[in-house]
Design an enzyme around this catalytic site. Structure first.
Site, short mmCIF file in Angstrom:
data_model
loop_
_atom_site.label_atom_id
_atom_site.label_comp_id
_atom_site.label_asym_id
_atom_site.label_seq_id
_atom_site.Cartn_x
_atom_site.Cartn_y
_atom_site.Cartn_z
N HIS A 1 26.72 -8.53 77.32
CA HIS A 1 28.01 -8.67 76.53
C HIS A 1 28.51 -9.95 76.82
O HIS A 1 29.04 -10.64 76.11
CB HIS A 1 28.60 -7.50 75.90
CG HIS A 1 27.72 -6.67 75.10
ND1 HIS A 1 27.07 -5.58 75.55
CD2 HIS A 1 27.54 -6.77 73.71
CE1 HIS A 1 26.44 -5.16 74.64
NE2 HIS A 1 26.70 -5.83 73.59
N ARG B 1 30.55 -6.51 64.93
CA ARG B 1 30.48 -5.55 66.33
C ARG B 1 31.83 -5.15 66.45
O ARG B 1 32.95 -5.58 67.18
CB ARG B 1 30.23 -6.55 67.55
CG ARG B 1 29.03 -6.68 67.53
CD ARG B 1 28.53 -7.45 69.00
NE ARG B 1 27.28 -7.45 69.40
CZ ARG B 1 26.43 -8.65 69.37
NH1 ARG B 1 27.06 -9.68 69.07
NH2 ARG B 1 25.25 -8.69 70.12
N ARG C 1 28.92 -2.38 61.68
CA ARG C 1 28.67 -1.43 62.74
C ARG C 1 29.57 -0.49 63.45
O ARG C 1 30.56 -1.07 63.75
CB ARG C 1 27.66 -2.05 63.82
CG ARG C 1 27.16 -1.09 64.81
CD ARG C 1 26.38 -1.84 66.03
NE ARG C 1 27.37 -2.78 66.79
CZ ARG C 1 26.49 -3.24 67.82
NH1 ARG C 1 25.33 -3.45 67.71
NH2 ARG C 1 27.25 -3.66 68.60
N GLU D 1 17.08 0.46 68.09
CA GLU D 1 17.00 -0.26 69.50
C GLU D 1 16.81 0.86 70.59
O GLU D 1 16.88 0.19 71.83
CB GLU D 1 18.62 -0.65 69.53
CG GLU D 1 19.54 0.20 69.22
CD GLU D 1 20.99 -0.44 69.32
OE1 GLU D 1 21.08 -1.58 69.63
OE2 GLU D 1 21.94 0.10 69.09
N ASN E 1 18.38 -6.85 71.85
CA ASN E 1 18.86 -6.78 73.35
C ASN E 1 18.42 -5.29 73.77
O ASN E 1 17.99 -5.27 74.86
CB ASN E 1 20.31 -7.04 73.28
CG ASN E 1 20.64 -8.24 72.65
OD1 ASN E 1 19.81 -9.30 72.86
ND2 ASN E 1 21.76 -8.47 72.11
N ASP E 2 19.00 -4.30 73.01
CA ASP E 2 18.85 -3.05 73.58
C ASP E 2 17.27 -2.65 73.48
O ASP E 2 16.83 -2.08 74.55
CB ASP E 2 19.80 -2.10 72.92
CG ASP E 2 21.09 -2.18 73.38
OD1 ASP E 2 21.17 -2.16 74.68
OD2 ASP E 2 21.89 -2.35 72.63
N ARG F 1 19.99 -5.24 80.60
CA ARG F 1 20.21 -6.63 80.19
C ARG F 1 21.10 -7.34 80.68
O ARG F 1 21.65 -8.67 80.66
CB ARG F 1 20.41 -6.37 78.60
CG ARG F 1 21.52 -5.47 78.38
CD ARG F 1 21.86 -5.01 76.97
NE ARG F 1 22.61 -6.05 76.32
CZ ARG F 1 23.02 -5.85 74.91
NH1 ARG F 1 22.59 -4.74 74.52
NH2 ARG F 1 24.01 -6.56 74.20
N CYS G 1 18.52 -8.69 64.85
CA CYS G 1 19.81 -9.09 65.71
C CYS G 1 19.54 -9.06 67.07
O CYS G 1 18.49 -8.97 67.56
CB CYS G 1 20.80 -7.94 65.47
SG CYS G 1 21.44 -7.42 63.86
C1 PEP Z 1 21.24 -5.53 70.14
O1 PEP Z 1 21.17 -4.47 70.97
O2 PEP Z 1 20.28 -6.30 70.06
C2 PEP Z 1 22.52 -5.79 69.38
C3 PEP Z 1 22.49 -6.76 68.41
O3 PEP Z 1 23.56 -4.96 69.63
P1 PEP Z 1 24.53 -5.17 71.21
O4 PEP Z 1 24.15 -6.48 71.56
O5 PEP Z 1 26.03 -5.26 70.53
O6 PEP Z 1 24.02 -3.92 71.61
MG MG Z 2 22.56 -2.96 70.88
#
Ligand code: PEP
Ligand code: MG
Length: 563
Positions: free
Chosen positions: A194, A301, A337, A437, A460-461, A471, A508
């Site tokens: 993040h 977010r 979200r 995710e 990402n997750d 990550r 995403c």
């Molecule tokens: C993700 O996990 O790809 C996502 C879009 O949410 P975040 O990065 O906030 O976990």
């Molecule tokens: Mg996520």
């Protein structure tokens, strides 16, 4: 006293790029000895300084005791023992009394005195057995320093600096203004963390995996951060300075060129429509939707609302933000979200100090935390539903790993809607989506997709949990920079299931930002993506160069070949 070696030769260090861009500036060491202010104090100021020192000690002790309680509760006794050693150091009169005595004697500020006392204390440790303790002393002094100079205050003095730190928190990056900080250099921090996401959203160049300790004995006059190739140049030669000044201008010109395509619809070379939505983190980010002419907000977010007041926003505050965004968007989609606290977004827990996890990435993240804290969920739902009449709001559930989590949210929505009805407060039915995710959901996406109105893939997750690669840890970055067959296959299944059940799907996360993956993602059938403002134009440019039918054929070939 340790003597510092002066070295102004150009040094080039290779790291990994977390956020693109070029910066040239002066270094600012965060919580490190180079950052120590040196002041001479009046008699009156000496007394205040001692109070400041005692305050920092007290806060450091509180931190340690809190952490210790938590580690003990979780059975991590070895860590608790280390913290015991830290507490001992903090209470050692050789340090504490001497620091106060020396502030009185020298009229110098705490940082200068503390650093000197700690330095001498370290040198006095001759016994090999206690040498290990030096690391503990360094850790303790960092903690005290961080309480003496909280990041926000220390940054107010510097302008256009390049922050150098071992590690940095999402909250620190979020609060930083581009005019104050022109780049980041750290040791830790992964591309999809993040911290990285926020730096990219703000357009601040960022390089990680640089051994900060290497810089300890180097006198740095200025440095270049090349966030394109992941290079840091310390004390650059005139030739390099000139080269990078030009590159900086070219980088800027490239963006001016990209801006010219804002008005174009995003279509692949062979005419397939790709819908680009905005990913945002705050109320003011909504302007990006209009600046870049996107379809609406694909991901808000909402947990970042926490930063403004450093506490969970009240229903009134949330209602205000959601309503304002919805109104501005008119009828464009606005996907909120639900709070996704946890994982590397542990700021809430840090502040609350009543929650601790040894393994936060596998802990009470997203919807799990909201189910445990139902009041929080209900307040957020109430604020969202009240705002629903002002636009086209949809609710997205984060970190879904179990079907019961979806029904829990649906039940709470029903409950809140009936409470609003009883109170004669208008609201609208909203669509409910889930973040795909977590592997348990992604593997049987056909079952989960049926339960929701739409679906957002959190790449990402998803990549983190499929590959078992943190990550936020750049040592395992390779898993995010290459596409494993498992991910490709899973994504294909998710796309196919969403098409089969007629449920819209938005991609995403940071995966789409990697030029290597764009063709594959289009070939997989991804047609909706949500991106941060800063990357939008570049990705749009790359998408428009792709032939979707050809990409589809390529993906099909890869999948059959590997099957
Ligand atoms: C993700 O996990 O790809 C996502 C879009 O949410 P975040 O990065 O906030 O976990
Ligand atoms: Mg996520």
């Amino acid at each position: 006293m340790l003597r510092r070696r002066i070295n102004k030769k150009q040094i080039i260090l290779q790291g990994i790029s977390i956020s693109k861009g070029i910066a040239i500036g002066k270094p600012f060491f965060l919580f490190q000895k180079k950052n120590v202010p040196n002041q001479t104090l009046s008699e009156q100021e000496v007394l205040e300084e001692i109070e400041r020192y005692r305050g920092a000690l007290k806060k450091s002790k509180e931190d340690l005791k809190y952490l210790q309680r938590r580690f003990i509760k979780d059975g991590a006794f070895v860590v608790a023992d280390i913290l015991d050693a830290h507490l001992e150091i903090l209470q050692d009169p050789v340090i504490t009394e001497l620091v106060e005595k020396n502030i009185r004697k020298t009229h110098k500020n705490t940082e200068v005195v503390f650093q000197q006392v700690i330095g001498e204390y370290k040198l006095s440790i001759k016994d090999k057995f206690f040498k290990e303790r030096i690391k503990d002393i360094t850790d303790v002094s960092w903690r005290v320093f961080s309480h003496l100079n909280p990041i926000k205050e220390s940054l107010e003095v510097e302008k256009n600096c390049i922050i150098i730190a071992n590690e940095i928190n999402p909250s620190d990056v979020f609060e930083i203004k581009n005019k104050i900080v022109s780049a980041f250099i750290t040791d830790k921090v992964g591309y999809s963390s993040h911290v990285g996401i926020i730096a990219r959203a703000k357009g601040i160049p960022f390089i990680a995996k640089i051994d900060i300790n290497l810089l300890n004995n180097v006198e740095i006059e200025n440095l270049i951060v090349d966030g394109i190739s992941g290079i840091v140049i310390i004390n650059p030669t005139l030739k390099n300075l000139e080269k990078y000044k030009k590159l900086k201008i070219n980088f800027f010109k490239f963006y001016v060129e990209l801006k010219k395509q804002i008005d174009f619809l995003t279509k692949t070379k062979d005419g397939k429509d790709i819908k680009i939505f905005s990913t945002i983190e705050s109320l003011k980010d909504v302007d990006f939707v209009f600046k870049y002419k996107t379809e609406g907000i694909g991901l808000f977010r909402s947990e970042y609302l926490f930063f403004q007041d450093r506490k969970i926003p009240s229903e009134k505050k949330q209602f205000y933000v959601y309503k304002e965004i919805a109104k501005k968007l008119k009828n464009k989609p606005f996907i909120i979200r639900l709070f996704d606290f946890g994982g590397d977004k542990d700021f809430l827990f840090k502040e609350k100090k009543d929650f601790f996890e040894i393994n936060p990435m596998l802990g009470c993240r997203g919807i799990r935390y909201l189910i445990k804290n139902e009041d929080l969920l209900k307040i957020q739902l109430k604020a969202i539903l009240k705002a629903s009449i002002h636009g086209n709001i949809k609710i997205l559930i984060p970190f879904v790993s179990n079907l019961s989590e979806i029904s829990f949210v649906k039940d709470k929505i029903k409950e809140v809607m009936s409470e609003l009805k009883d109170a004669n407060i208008p609201c609208k039915k909203v669509l409910i989506g889930m973040m795909m995710e977590v592997p348990s959901a992604a593997i049987i996406s056909n079952i989960f997709i049926k339960e929701v109105d739409f679906c957002s893939v959190g790449t990402n997750d998803l990549m983190q949990y499929i590959m078992a690669a943190d990550r936020a840890n750049n040592d395992v970055n390779v898993f995010f920079d290459s596409l494993d067959y498992s991910i490709l296959k899973l994504l294909k299944e998710i796309v196919d299931n969403s098409n089969f059940y007629g449920k819209p799907l938005i991609l995403c996360g940071e995966m789409m930002l990697n030029p290597k993956f764009i063709e594959l993602l289009i070939g997989l059938g991804i047609r909706n993506i949500s991106l941060s403002a800063r990357q939008m134009l570049e990705i749009k440019y790359l998408i428009m160069k792709i032939n979707a039918s050809l990409a589809e054929k390529k993906v099909k070939k890869i999948l059959t070949f590997l099957n």
